[in-house]
Design a protein around this motif. Sequence first.
Motif, PDB file in Angstrom:
ATOM      1  N   ILE A  80       0.854  -1.207   0.000  1.00 30.65           N
ATOM      2  CA  ILE A  80       0.000   0.000   0.000  1.00 30.65           C
ATOM      3  C   ILE A  80       0.888   1.255   0.000  1.00 30.65           C
ATOM      4  N   HIS A  81       1.933   1.255   0.830  1.00 28.89           N
ATOM      5  CA  HIS A  81       2.865   2.391   0.890  1.00 28.89           C
ATOM      6  C   HIS A  81       3.465   2.671  -0.486  1.00 28.89           C
ATOM      7  N   ASP A  82       3.962   1.608  -1.122  1.00 34.12           N
ATOM      8  CA  ASP A  82       4.610   1.772  -2.426  1.00 34.12           C
ATOM      9  C   ASP A  82       3.631   2.323  -3.457  1.00 34.12           C
ATOM     10  N   THR A  83       2.388   1.840  -3.388  1.00 28.85           N
ATOM     11  CA  THR A  83       1.393   2.306  -4.367  1.00 28.85           C
ATOM     12  C   THR A  83       1.046   3.779  -4.109  1.00 28.85           C
ATOM     13  N   CYS A  84       0.892   4.147  -2.837  1.00 27.35           N
ATOM     14  CA  CYS A  84       0.601   5.552  -2.503  1.00 27.35           C
ATOM     15  C   CYS A  84       1.724   6.449  -3.013  1.00 27.35           C
ATOM     16  N   GLU A  85       2.954   6.000  -2.846  1.00 24.90           N
ATOM     17  CA  GLU A  85       4.095   6.813  -3.287  1.00 24.90           C
ATOM     18  C   GLU A  85       4.009   7.062  -4.801  1.00 24.90           C
ATOM     19  N   LYS A  86       3.716   5.997  -5.555  1.00 27.39           N
ATOM     20  CA  LYS A  86       3.602   6.133  -7.028  1.00 27.39           C
ATOM     21  C   LYS A  86       2.456   7.053  -7.412  1.00 27.39           C
ATOM     22  N   THR A 144       3.607  10.700  -6.570  1.00 31.77           N
ATOM     23  CA  THR A 144       4.739  11.289  -7.308  1.00 31.77           C
ATOM     24  C   THR A 144       4.597  11.157  -8.819  1.00 31.77           C
ATOM     25  N   GLU A 145       3.947  10.081  -9.279  1.00 30.64           N
ATOM     26  CA  GLU A 145       3.909   9.857 -10.736  1.00 30.64           C
ATOM     27  C   GLU A 145       2.497   9.853 -11.298  1.00 30.64           C
ATOM     28  N   GLY A 146       1.524  10.149 -10.426  1.00 27.58           N
ATOM     29  CA  GLY A 146       0.132  10.161 -10.867  1.00 27.58           C
ATOM     30  C   GLY A 146      -0.346   8.797 -11.345  1.00 27.58           C
ATOM     31  N   LEU A 147       0.168   7.729 -10.736  1.00 29.29           N
ATOM     32  CA  LEU A 147      -0.212   6.362 -11.133  1.00 29.29           C
ATOM     33  C   LEU A 147      -1.735   6.203 -11.170  1.00 29.29           C
ATOM     34  N   GLU A 148      -2.251   5.728 -12.289  1.00 26.92           N
ATOM     35  CA  GLU A 148      -3.698   5.527 -12.381  1.00 26.92           C
ATOM     36  C   GLU A 148      -4.076   4.068 -12.152  1.00 26.92           C
ATOM     37  N   GLN A 149      -3.219   3.159 -12.657  1.00 25.30           N
ATOM     38  CA  GLN A 149      -3.515   1.718 -12.527  1.00 25.30           C
ATOM     39  C   GLN A 149      -3.115   1.250 -11.121  1.00 25.30           C
ATOM     40  N   LYS A 150      -3.713   1.855 -10.118  1.00 20.70           N
ATOM     41  CA  LYS A 150      -3.260   1.564  -8.749  1.00 20.70           C
ATOM     42  C   LYS A 150      -3.593   0.145  -8.291  1.00 20.70           C
ATOM     43  N   GLU A 161       0.411  20.772  -3.355  1.00 21.29           N
ATOM     44  CA  GLU A 161       1.487  20.403  -4.279  1.00 21.29           C
ATOM     45  C   GLU A 161       2.368  19.396  -3.552  1.00 21.29           C
ATOM     46  N   VAL A 162       2.752  18.317  -4.248  1.00 19.78           N
ATOM     47  CA  VAL A 162       3.624  17.314  -3.616  1.00 19.78           C
ATOM     48  C   VAL A 162       5.071  17.809  -3.666  1.00 19.78           C
ATOM     49  N   LEU A 163       5.693  17.918  -2.498  1.00 15.51           N
ATOM     50  CA  LEU A 163       7.107  18.342  -2.455  1.00 15.51           C
ATOM     51  C   LEU A 163       8.040  17.134  -2.494  1.00 15.51           C
ATOM     52  N   ALA A 164       7.656  16.067  -1.796  1.00 15.38           N
ATOM     53  CA  ALA A 164       8.524  14.877  -1.766  1.00 15.38           C
ATOM     54  C   ALA A 164       7.758  13.667  -1.264  1.00 15.38           C
ATOM     55  N   ALA A 165       8.197  12.490  -1.697  1.00 12.71           N
ATOM     56  CA  ALA A 165       7.677  11.240  -1.141  1.00 12.71           C
ATOM     57  C   ALA A 165       8.888  10.394  -0.769  1.00 12.71           C
ATOM     58  N   GLU A 166       8.793   9.692   0.335  1.00  9.04           N
ATOM     59  CA  GLU A 166       9.932   8.891   0.837  1.00  9.04           C
ATOM     60  C   GLU A 166      11.183   9.759   0.974  1.00  9.04           C
ATOM     61  N   ASP A 209       7.110   9.724   4.623  1.00  8.60           N
ATOM     62  CA  ASP A 209       6.284   9.177   3.539  1.00  8.60           C
ATOM     63  C   ASP A 209       5.905  10.234   2.508  1.00  8.60           C
ATOM     64  N   LEU A 210       5.414  11.377   2.989  1.00  9.61           N
ATOM     65  CA  LEU A 210       4.915  12.383   2.042  1.00  9.61           C
ATOM     66  C   LEU A 210       5.056  13.791   2.626  1.00  9.61           C
ATOM     67  N   VAL A 211       5.499  14.719   1.775  1.00  3.03           N
ATOM     68  CA  VAL A 211       5.560  16.134   2.175  1.00  3.03           C
ATOM     69  C   VAL A 211       4.814  16.929   1.101  1.00  3.03           C
ATOM     70  N   ILE A 212       3.835  17.714   1.536  1.00 10.96           N
ATOM     71  CA  ILE A 212       3.076  18.526   0.572  1.00 10.96           C
ATOM     72  C   ILE A 212       3.042  19.983   1.026  1.00 10.96           C
ATOM     73  N   LYS A 213       2.684  20.841   0.103  1.00  7.14           N
ATOM     74  CA  LYS A 213       2.509  22.256   0.441  1.00  7.14           C
ATOM     75  C   LYS A 213       1.097  22.665   0.037  1.00  7.14           C
ATOM     76  N   THR A 214       0.389  23.338   0.937  1.00  2.00           N
ATOM     77  CA  THR A 214      -0.969  23.781   0.623  1.00  2.00           C
ATOM     78  C   THR A 214      -0.964  25.249   0.207  1.00  2.00           C
ATOM     79  N   SER A 215      -2.108  25.698  -0.326  1.00  2.00           N
ATOM     80  CA  SER A 215      -2.160  27.053  -0.888  1.00  2.00           C
ATOM     81  C   SER A 215      -1.970  28.154   0.165  1.00  2.00           C
ATOM     82  N   ASP A 216      -2.118  27.818   1.467  1.00  2.00           N
ATOM     83  CA  ASP A 216      -1.884  28.836   2.514  1.00  2.00           C
ATOM     84  C   ASP A 216      -0.396  28.945   2.868  1.00  2.00           C
ATOM     85  N   GLY A 217       0.444  28.234   2.114  1.00  2.00           N
ATOM     86  CA  GLY A 217       1.892  28.332   2.337  1.00  2.00           C
ATOM     87  C   GLY A 217       2.424  27.347   3.370  1.00  2.00           C
TER      88      GLY A 217
END
Length: 257
Positions: A42-48, A51-57, A109-114, A137-145
């Motif tokens: 599940i972790h590996d699939t979430c990462e994809k 980061t890569e917009g995987l559709e065939q999850k 916006e995704v800043l980093a995964a793993e 696992d995941l670092v994101i940035k939201t529109s409020d900075g």
Amino acid sequence: MAHISFSEAKNWNFCPFYHKLMNLDKVKGFQGNAFTAFGNAIHDTCEKMMTEGLEQKGPFFQLKFKEILENLPEDANKDPKLVNSMQNQGPLILDEVLPAMEEHFGEYEVLAAEEDLMEMIEDFPCKEKNKFKGFIDLVIKTSDGKTHIIDWKTCSWGWDARRKSDPMMTYQLTFYKHYWAKKHNVDPKTIETHFALLKRTAKSDRVEIFRVTSGKIKTQNALKFLEKAIYNIERRNFIKNRLACRRCEFHKTEYCT
Ligand code: SF4
């Protein structure tokens, strides 16, 4: 000891002698089962997905799950009935990940995964120069900075309130926030941390994202805990915590009688 991770510090807290066996002597204890294989897939699939917009999850998850199961030791618990139910549960969870992220964070916006952390520990004196090691696992940035650090946790039905506020669970995010802020030289006040529960047996709301706050006092307490762990590990004080034996895989083995 040149570096310490949260899981090593947690092992020390469980039993200092257990930490010695696992992290210093590298005795192979628990090596995984169907539950850990499910969590890793599940972790590996979430990462994809992130980061890569995987559709065939679904297919990606099934492949990963099979691959990880095949690499488990012969005697690991891989009960076919359990594995079969997990094969059905995985895609149901994954379908809810992106909607839950959007509902909780809005635009992001995704800043980093793993993301690797390997930051010098300068918060207290140590005998050696130690680093804090982690994988976020995941670092994101939201529109409020704001920056958000997220840790995926697979579980069965969810966590109760006690677990959600347990310091030993939440210190993981406290350390991530503290050392991520140092790594990127940003004000910790601009960072929020969250656990995302991925619930295997839930019938609805299979993804629950909840915030964990780490203010000044909690961060100080977490660092005091880390200092105590490092102080004792550096001095090789590996006492046995007999209260934990019942839950330990080394109990009554050649490693710990
Ligand atoms: S059996 Fe008990 S004393 Fe030995 S490592 Fe495990 S928890 Fe520690």
